[in-house]
Structure formats: C-alpha cells, structure tokens
Design a protein around this motif. Structure first.
Motif, PDB file in Angstrom:
ATOM      1  N   LEU A   1      49.615  41.968  47.706  1.00 30.77           N
ATOM      2  CA  LEU A   1      49.587  40.727  46.845  1.00 30.77           C
ATOM      3  C   LEU A   1      48.596  40.077  46.045  1.00 30.77           C
ATOM      4  O   LEU A   1      49.016  40.028  44.867  1.00 30.77           O
ATOM      5  CB  LEU A   1      49.575  39.548  47.894  1.00 30.77           C
ATOM      6  CG  LEU A   1      50.953  39.471  49.006  1.00 30.77           C
ATOM      7  CD1 LEU A   1      50.513  38.275  49.998  1.00 30.77           C
ATOM      8  CD2 LEU A   1      52.203  39.338  48.176  1.00 30.77           C
ATOM      9  N   VAL A   2      47.347  40.690  46.375  1.00 26.40           N
ATOM     10  CA  VAL A   2      46.303  40.623  45.486  1.00 26.40           C
ATOM     11  C   VAL A   2      45.574  41.929  45.378  1.00 26.40           C
ATOM     12  O   VAL A   2      44.954  42.294  46.381  1.00 26.40           O
ATOM     13  CB  VAL A   2      45.267  39.521  45.867  1.00 26.40           C
ATOM     14  CG1 VAL A   2      44.156  39.497  44.706  1.00 26.40           C
ATOM     15  CG2 VAL A   2      45.873  38.056  45.932  1.00 26.40           C
ATOM     16  N   LEU A   3      45.525  42.469  44.290  1.00 23.93           N
ATOM     17  CA  LEU A   3      45.213  43.812  44.191  1.00 23.93           C
ATOM     18  C   LEU A   3      43.497  44.135  44.596  1.00 23.93           C
ATOM     19  O   LEU A   3      42.865  43.315  44.175  1.00 23.93           O
ATOM     20  CB  LEU A   3      45.479  44.453  42.928  1.00 23.93           C
ATOM     21  CG  LEU A   3      46.919  44.745  42.682  1.00 23.93           C
ATOM     22  CD1 LEU A   3      47.238  45.421  41.226  1.00 23.93           C
ATOM     23  CD2 LEU A   3      47.669  45.454  43.680  1.00 23.93           C
ATOM     24  N   ALA A   4      43.229  44.923  45.140  1.00 25.99           N
ATOM     25  CA  ALA A   4      41.705  45.316  45.536  1.00 25.99           C
ATOM     26  C   ALA A   4      41.190  45.499  44.241  1.00 25.99           C
ATOM     27  O   ALA A   4      39.720  45.271  44.286  1.00 25.99           O
ATOM     28  CB  ALA A   4      41.634  46.516  46.388  1.00 25.99           C
ATOM     29  N   SER A   5      41.576  45.727  43.212  1.00 25.00           N
ATOM     30  CA  SER A   5      40.898  46.014  42.018  1.00 25.00           C
ATOM     31  C   SER A   5      40.151  44.425  41.598  1.00 25.00           C
ATOM     32  O   SER A   5      39.045  44.334  40.707  1.00 25.00           O
ATOM     33  CB  SER A   5      41.756  46.234  40.740  1.00 25.00           C
ATOM     34  OG  SER A   5      42.848  45.813  40.553  1.00 25.00           O
ATOM     35  N   GLU A   6      40.563  43.467  42.234  1.00 27.64           N
ATOM     36  CA  GLU A   6      40.020  42.174  41.631  1.00 27.64           C
ATOM     37  C   GLU A   6      38.464  42.093  42.436  1.00 27.64           C
ATOM     38  O   GLU A   6      37.829  41.249  41.748  1.00 27.64           O
ATOM     39  CB  GLU A   6      40.794  41.030  42.374  1.00 27.64           C
ATOM     40  CG  GLU A   6      42.287  41.117  41.766  1.00 27.64           C
ATOM     41  CD  GLU A   6      42.338  40.430  40.260  1.00 27.64           C
ATOM     42  OE1 GLU A   6      41.982  39.210  40.213  1.00 27.64           O
ATOM     43  OE2 GLU A   6      42.713  41.226  39.362  1.00 27.64           O
ATOM     44  N   ALA A   7      38.481  42.812  43.432  1.00 26.98           N
ATOM     45  CA  ALA A   7      36.989  42.453  44.433  1.00 26.98           C
ATOM     46  C   ALA A   7      35.846  42.969  43.444  1.00 26.98           C
ATOM     47  O   ALA A   7      34.921  42.255  43.515  1.00 26.98           O
ATOM     48  CB  ALA A   7      37.344  43.025  45.647  1.00 26.98           C
ATOM     49  N   PRO A   8      35.799  44.040  42.820  1.00 28.27           N
ATOM     50  CA  PRO A   8      34.800  44.520  41.971  1.00 28.27           C
ATOM     51  C   PRO A   8      34.483  43.307  41.120  1.00 28.27           C
ATOM     52  O   PRO A   8      33.260  43.410  40.548  1.00 28.27           O
ATOM     53  CB  PRO A   8      35.242  45.860  41.735  1.00 28.27           C
ATOM     54  CG  PRO A   8      36.086  46.324  42.573  1.00 28.27           C
ATOM     55  CD  PRO A   8      36.900  45.173  43.047  1.00 28.27           C
ATOM     56  N   LEU A   9      35.440  42.983  40.079  1.00 26.64           N
ATOM     57  CA  LEU A   9      35.238  42.050  39.371  1.00 26.64           C
ATOM     58  C   LEU A   9      34.491  40.810  39.784  1.00 26.64           C
ATOM     59  O   LEU A   9      33.540  40.360  39.155  1.00 26.64           O
ATOM     60  CB  LEU A   9      36.571  41.473  38.679  1.00 26.64           C
ATOM     61  CG  LEU A   9      37.334  42.766  38.078  1.00 26.64           C
ATOM     62  CD1 LEU A   9      38.812  42.060  37.471  1.00 26.64           C
ATOM     63  CD2 LEU A   9      36.728  43.431  37.089  1.00 26.64           C
ATOM     64  N   ILE A  10      34.805  40.084  40.927  1.00 21.23           N
ATOM     65  CA  ILE A  10      34.139  39.084  41.735  1.00 21.23           C
ATOM     66  C   ILE A  10      32.763  39.636  41.821  1.00 21.23           C
ATOM     67  O   ILE A  10      31.627  38.926  41.487  1.00 21.23           O
ATOM     68  CB  ILE A  10      34.936  38.672  43.009  1.00 21.23           C
ATOM     69  CG1 ILE A  10      36.095  38.139  42.279  1.00 21.23           C
ATOM     70  CG2 ILE A  10      34.057  37.647  43.429  1.00 21.23           C
ATOM     71  CD1 ILE A  10      36.997  37.668  43.500  1.00 21.23           C
ATOM     72  N   HIS A  11      32.404  40.623  42.457  1.00 25.19           N
ATOM     73  CA  HIS A  11      31.184  41.123  42.917  1.00 25.19           C
ATOM     74  C   HIS A  11      30.492  41.172  41.799  1.00 25.19           C
ATOM     75  O   HIS A  11      29.089  41.104  41.856  1.00 25.19           O
ATOM     76  CB  HIS A  11      31.382  42.573  43.437  1.00 25.19           C
ATOM     77  CG  HIS A  11      30.221  43.323  43.846  1.00 25.19           C
ATOM     78  ND1 HIS A  11      29.213  42.522  44.760  1.00 25.19           N
ATOM     79  CD2 HIS A  11      29.646  44.486  43.778  1.00 25.19           C
ATOM     80  CE1 HIS A  11      28.111  43.681  44.765  1.00 25.19           C
ATOM     81  NE2 HIS A  11      28.499  44.611  44.372  1.00 25.19           N
ATOM     82  N   LYS A  12      30.876  41.958  40.625  1.00 26.08           N
ATOM     83  CA  LYS A  12      30.111  42.236  39.325  1.00 26.08           C
ATOM     84  C   LYS A  12      29.729  40.822  38.910  1.00 26.08           C
ATOM     85  O   LYS A  12      28.386  40.761  38.291  1.00 26.08           O
ATOM     86  CB  LYS A  12      30.955  42.959  38.270  1.00 26.08           C
ATOM     87  CG  LYS A  12      30.179  43.125  36.780  1.00 26.08           C
ATOM     88  CD  LYS A  12      31.257  43.777  36.039  1.00 26.08           C
ATOM     89  CE  LYS A  12      30.394  44.155  34.597  1.00 26.08           C
ATOM     90  NZ  LYS A  12      31.260  44.745  33.754  1.00 26.08           N
TER      91      LYS A  12
END
Length: 277
Positions: free
Chosen positions: A223-234
């Motif tokens: 539903l929400v791709l895991a590729s979003e997480a590193p963007l938040i972390h960065k």
C-alpha cells in the motif's frame, strides 16, 4: 468484470467528458472512510480500555499508568490495531492514549484527511500531560510529521508505514481508479481546496524534524512502498530507520522488533533530555 475494472472503465469514459464531476466523486470517496469492526484479536485489549472524550469531541482509548504516549492509526484504522505495541508500552510503565481520528470510531465528522488528523494530534496534545512520544501509522504517521511542523510538542516521534509526500499518494489513487489526465488534475485541485493546504507542500523533504525519531516500514508493504521510508529518514536528522523484511502494511504493528525499537527510542530521548537539562 471486477468492481475495480468497472470503476476504471466508467472513470476512463466519463473522466474525458466531465472531468470535474468524476473528480468530485473520487474526492468524496477518497475522504470518506468506512467504519470497519475490530478483529477478534483486538477485543481483549478493547475490553480493558478506558474510553475518554477530549474537549473538541475527539474520542480515544486509554490504558496504563505513567508517562504518556499518544498513538494515531491510519485510514479506516482503529486504536486497537496497535494491540501488541500498546501491551509493550503499558508493561514498561507508560500511559497509552490511542486516538480515534476524525471520521473514525466515535470521533466527530464524516471526512478524514492528513490535515484533519494533524489538527487532531495538536488538539489532543493540548489536553494531555506532556508527551513522551507520539506514534503514527500510515496516514497517522504522515499526519504526525505534519503536526510536528505546526508545533506539536513531544520528546520523540515514530512514523510507521507512512508516505514521505502526499502528492504521490493522490496521483497513485487517481491512477488506480482510471482517471484520465484532466480528471486527475481536477481531483488534486479539489482535494487541495478541501484540505486548505497546497498538496506539494506536504513533503517531508521540506520539513524541520529535530527530535529523536524512529522510521519503520516493511519491505513487502504493497500500500505504501518501503522506498518512502529512507526519504523520511534522510529528512529526519536524529532518526533511526528500521526496515522489516516482512509485515505488509498492517502486520508489522505486531512485530516485537517494533516494540523493542520504540522502547529504545524512549530511553534515548530520556537520556537526551537529561543531558540538555
């Protein structure tokens, strides 16, 4: 023909002829959550909860004694979806307050969106004791990050399975439902008019995040791709990234590694507060 295929076909045809009308129908669907009953595994925790009503009518469930941790579910979610995490926090000596977001449960309203959820967090924080942490899942996580920009005060924060920016969420929704280009553009304009915020500004890359944080995502989230997480972390200087190999969009809430990581964050934020005192 499946229901989704039928909707896509109708939208594809009418979206060319009456883009504003079709966009309006999809906007209402996008902001009108269904009320879904709790799963059987949520019922024991629900039976132990104390229901509270905050000043502006927001409903919440409360457990435990100690420093307060505030939780917010995602779209069509429920407070008790955090059951495993709530048990971990209560056992470690915390009070847990889990909100029912606007348009959900017994909280007022028929619509829900990121802005309404962010405002709900601010309203809750104004009434509750000082917050040790705020934890949001999915849309609740995106709302938490926005609320921090609007002055939400907490010692630490946790984003779980949240998108890094909302424009992609809207575009993905419109594409999945088969809206042609003009109808997609109209859909985004109408959502912006409803929420009162330019959607392109709801992007974590432009946020100021300066408290201890935790970003959690499952690599198999559809539903929400895991590729979003590193963007938040960065974008979040003082954050830890926890990527789980499995757990989807909801099952990760029961992963014991999530509870352990949250306790570690709480310990780290307490140590930081003592050092700066």
């Amino acid at each position: 023909m499946t229901t989704l295929s039928w909707i896509r076909g109708v939208n594809g045809t009418l979206g060319h002829l009456a883009p504003e009308h079709v966009a309006g129908r999809m906007r209402r669907a996008f902001m009108s959550p269904r009320s879904l009953p709790p799963k059987p595994w949520e019922l024991p925790l629900l039976a132990k909860a104390e229901r509270i009503t905050l000043r502006f009518g927001l409903s919440a469930l409360r457990w435990g004694q100690g420093p307060t941790v505030l939780l917010l579910h995602g779209w069509e979610g429920r407070p008790t979806q955090f059951a495993a995490l709530i048990d971990t926090l209560v056992d470690s000596g915390h009070t847990v307050v889990s909100l029912e977001g606007p348009g959900h449960g017994r909280s007022p309203g028929e619509k829900a969106n990121v802005v309404l959820f962010a405002r709900a967090l601010l309203e809750a924080a104004a009434e509750l004791p000082p917050l040790r942490a705020v934890i949001g899942h999915s849309m609740g996580g995106a709302s938490l990050l926005l609320a921090l920009q609007w002055g939400l005060r907490t010692d630490a924060a946790v984003s779980i399975a949240a998108p890094a920016q909302l424009l992609g969420v809207l575009r993905g929704f419109a594409r999945r439902l088969g809206l042609p280009a003009r109808a997609r553009a109209a859909f985004i304009r109408q959502v912006e008019r409803d929420v009162g915020v330019q959607i392109s500004r709801l992007d974590v890359s432009g946020y100021q995040l300066d408290i201890p944080g935790l970003v959690v995502h499952a690599e198999d989230d559809k539903l929400v791709l895991a590729s979003e997480a590193p963007l938040i972390h960065k974008a979040w200087f003082d954050s830890r990234l926890l990527l789980l190999e499995a757990g989807g969009h909801l099952r990760l809430l029961a992963d014991p590694r999530l509870g352990q990581a949250v306790l570690e964050l709480l310990a780290r934020s307490t140590q930081r507060a003592r050092q700066s005192a």
